[in-house]
Design an enzyme around this catalytic site. Structure first.
Site: not given
Ligand SMILES: *[C@@H]1O[C@H](CO)[C@@H](O)[C@H](O)[C@H]1NC(C)=O
Ligand SMILES: *[C@@H]1O[C@H](CO)[C@@H](O)[C@H](O)[C@H]1NC(C)=O
Ligand SMILES: *[C@@H]1O[C@H](CO)[C@@H](O)[C@H](O)[C@H]1NC(C)=O
Ligand SMILES: *[C@@H]1O[C@H](CO)[C@@H](O)[C@H](O)[C@H]1NC(C)=O
Ligand SMILES: *[C@@H]1O[C@H](CO)[C@@H](O)[C@H](O)[C@H]1NC(C)=O
Ligand SMILES: *[C@@H]1O[C@H](CO)[C@@H](O)[C@H](O)[C@H]1NC(C)=O
Ligand SMILES: *[C@@H]1O[C@H](CO)[C@@H](O)[C@H](O)[C@H]1NC(C)=O
Ligand SMILES: *[C@@H]1O[C@H](CO)[C@@H](O)[C@H](O)[C@H]1NC(C)=O
Ligand SMILES: *[C@@H]1O[C@H](CO)[C@@H](O)[C@H](O)[C@H]1NC(C)=O
Ligand SMILES: *[C@@H]1O[C@H](CO)[C@@H](O)[C@H](O)[C@H]1NC(C)=O
Ligand SMILES: *[C@@H]1O[C@H](CO)[C@@H](O)[C@H](O)[C@H]1NC(C)=O
Ligand SMILES: *[C@@H]1O[C@H](CO)[C@@H](O)[C@H](O)[C@H]1NC(C)=O
Length: 576
Positions: A34, A209
């Site tokens: 991420d 997301e």
């Protein structure tokens, strides 16, 4: 005068000879998912990246680079338990810090992220703890602030400063409950949240997301991840003239994915974008290096890819491969400031007196500080470990035990490596006392090679040391928990034992042991597949542990000569 001249020369060189660069992915190998990266001209043209750390502590590693190629760990944004006590109570291996977003504005670095209690019901309002931490000095772990929490029932929160200075946060609503990317104004000083608006649901992939907003050519661009963080992962983009939408989807979506390809770099998605000093655009995205058997025990890593983004048009991402051709980059010396070392470097740690564990060394949740002591009296050049009652599994398999787990390790960052260290096992006496080395993904996925005190089945008063390799995993079709158990050979005639873990081929770890100082007598204890550690959101750590496996009799052991080496020539970076 000289520096001005050199700067002018550098400018001319880059202007006239703006040839493309070659670099290799991943730029942050190992457990660095991420990614969120920025370029900061105010800080001497340095690039900074943050990545997710889940339950590892210290957490939220900050890496810095001058040339996008050599990356140094410069601080851990989470380095004090009092910053986030909840990290110790979150159960389940998938809990912890998800997806930090790193941004810089007016001299301050902002990090916005979520502590997720993944064991709570999907609709529980306290499942997501969103917060902002800041620093004016990204090279100093201690300088990162206490968190300021804000109320949002979702994750992957990312701040965006609009032209008028108003901060909008985008986030992911808990998608099992109600899907979609949401946005809201945030007063970053008071943490007051304005009206929450659902701005885009993505292109129809699961789990929309990881949103980030960018402003360019009169548009707000909204980059998100979809498809889940597995083989269907992708980055998609939409744009709008208004920050709160409505957003229109890029007809060419997904803009970046490895889905339905046979590339070595799989699961590509969850991207962030930034511009370099020559205004060229780049993206970072997470990806896994998947072996021929489908394994990727190092987990989700950070990759870099050039983006072509012409005025008024949609950005075009280059597919992620090992060897990359990208925008012009000067080779530059690594960043000098900061606390850690280059992410790809090996380690030879002798635990010299008056030193501390380097910032690359992590625990699973918070450590019990007194369980780790460097060069205590009478044990120079060693790390003293005091045993924990819990082993690496923990009695319920998931939670933090009240007294913690004695474990410390570093991320595995190379496909091919050798990790070895020596243990003094002299004080092991009671049944089930155990010390050793581990490849640790989380509390339900790890392989441990240790010396363990075992009761002799034919003579119950005789408790003697055995070399034991065992593992635990939830990946189906896996081997039995005890892979090998053999008595420590009498011929070794020492209680000082070298343990070694190697990744000698692309699918398996090899575990070996030898009497200290006699590596020629090394024996292979057994093998274990990387597939058993291919699970969830984290990546493999290589480390040491000491446990009584539930027993009450505490003991000490001494670790010395920690060597973590790699065979870079064998690392497969050029596979497309
Ligand atoms: C959460 O979902 C469960 C199961 O669907 C339901 O019983 C419960 O009332 C919900 N709680 C809240 C706070 O919405
Ligand atoms: C790091 O930051 C802390 C907290 O602000 C400060 O006390 C310390 O002096 C700083 N260390 C260095 C080396 O700047
Ligand atoms: C958080 O926001 C929700 C609505 O979005 C509200 O129901 C709840 O009371 C708020 N909690 C706090 C602590 O302000
Ligand atoms: C996203 O989906 C939700 C629930 O299905 C719906 O209420 C909402 O209008 C959608 N949002 C957008 C921007 O399309
Ligand atoms: C990959 O293939 C599957 C099955 O054909 C399809 O549903 C999916 O949309 C494809 N994904 C991408 C990103 O092209
Ligand atoms: C990236 O790969 C996909 C196939 O996965 C292909 O459709 C696409 O054109 C490639 N993109 C570029 C910019 O080459
Ligand atoms: C240089 O890199 C950019 C970005 O990847 C690419 O669009 C361009 O084609 C490359 N140029 C050459 C000459 O390879
Ligand atoms: C470690 O620090 C202590 C206290 O400052 C000092 O007395 C001792 O000499 C140091 N030891 C070494 C090996 O540097
Ligand atoms: C277990 O006990 C038997 C009988 O005393 C002995 O022969 C054997 O060597 C012992 N094994 C170990 C590993 O100590
Ligand atoms: C059992 O082990 C103990 C401790 O090592 C030893 O004193 C004893 O002689 C052993 N008994 C037998 C029957 O081997
Ligand atoms: C790697 O080594 C293990 C243990 O020897 C073996 O079972 C496995 O087949 C090997 N894998 C490859 C790809 O050679
Ligand atoms: C861990 O320790 C418990 C006792 O606390 C024990 O039951 C379990 O077998 C051990 N297992 C592993 C895999 O470490």
């Amino acid at each position: 005068m000289l520096t001005q001249f050199l700067a002018a020369l550098g400018f001319l060189t880059s202007f006239c000879l703006a040839t493309n660069s070659t670099y290799h992915n991943p730029i942050l190998p190992g457990f660095h998912p991420d990614p969120s990266c920025i370029f900061v001209p105010d800080w001497d043209d340095i690039f900074f990246c943050a990545s997710s750390s889940f339950l590892v502590f210290p957490g939220i590693p900050i890496h810095a680079s001058r040339d996008l190629r050599s990356w140094k760990l410069v601080s851990n944004a989470l380095s004090r338990p009092e910053q986030l006590p909840g990290l110790n109570t979150a159960k389940r291996a998938t809990s912890g810090i998800w997806a930090p977003t790193l941004r810089y504005r007016d001299g301050i670095f902002y990090l916005v992220t979520t502590l997720v209690y993944d064991d709570y019901p999907k609709n529980a309002s306290n499942r997501f703890d969103n917060f902002v931490i800041t620093t004016a000095n990204p090279f100093n772990s201690s300088a990162w602030s206490q968190p300021v929490h804000f109320n949002f029932s979702g994750y992957d929160t990312s701040p965006f400063w609009d032209d008028d200075g108003q901060v909008y946060v985008t986030g992911t609503h808990a998608w099992e409950v109600q899907p979609g990317i949401q946005a809201f104004p945030l007063n970053i000083e008071t943490s007051q949240v304005g009206e929450i608006v659902n701005i885009w649901n993505g292109t129809g992939g699961s789990s929309p997301e990881g949103p980030h907003i960018y402003r360019k050519d009169g548009y707000y661009y909204l980059l998100i991840a979809e498809g889940g963080t597995g083989s269907g992962h992708m980055a998609t983009i939409a744009r709008s003239k208004n920050v709160l939408g409505p957003y229109e989807s890029d007809p060419k979506n997904p803009v970046l994915t490895a889905a339905n390809t046979t590339r070595y770099f799989q699961n590509v998605g969850h991207a962030d974008m930034f511009q370099d000093s020559e205004d060229n655009w780049w993206a970072v995205a997470l990806s896994v290096r998947q072996g021929p058997d489908g394994s990727y025990p190092m987990g989700r890593e950070t990759t870099l890819t050039p983006v072509t983004w012409n005025e008024g048009e949609w950005p075009v991402f280059t597919n992620v491969t090992g060897k990359m051709n990208g925008w012009h980059l000067e080779s530059d010396a690594p960043v000098a400031e900061g606390e850690g070392s280059l992410v790809t470097s090996g380690e030879h740690l002798k635990f010299k007196a008056n030193t501390t564990l380097p910032p690359e060394f992590v625990h699973w949740r918070f450590p019990t500080p007194s369980s780790y002591s460097i060069s205590p009296p009478g044990h120079q050049n060693s790390l003293q470990l005091t045993s924990s009652i819990s082993n690496l599994t923990g009695s319920d398999g998931r939670s933090a035990e009240p007294l913690g787990q004695t474990f410390v390790g570093r991320r595995q960052v190379h496909s091919f490596f050798t990790f070895s260290t020596t243990f003094d096992t002299t004080s092991l006496a009671a049944e089930d006392q155990e010390v050793g080395v581990t490849v640790f993904l989380d509390q339900l996925h790890h392989y441990d090679l240790g010396v363990v005190m075992v009761q002799n089945s034919t003579n119950s008063t005789n408790i003697s040391p055995y070399l034991r390799l065992r593992g635990i995993t939830t990946v189906p079709g896996f081997l039995s928990s005890d892979i090998a158990v053999i008595p420590v050979p009498n011929s070794w005639a020492t209680k000082h034992i070298i343990f070694e873990i190697r990744a000698s081929n692309i699918t398996h770890y090899t575990f070996s042991a030898a009497p200290a100082g006699k590596k020629s007598q090394m024996i292979d204890i057994g093998f274990a597949p990387g597939l058993g550690l291919t699970w969830g959101f984290t990546g493999a750590l290589l480390g040491v542990y000491a446990t009584t496996n539930g027993g009450e009799t505490e003991f000490q052991t001494y670790v010395s000569d920690w060597k973590d080496r790699f065979a870079s020539s064998k690392d497969i970076v050029n596979v497309h």
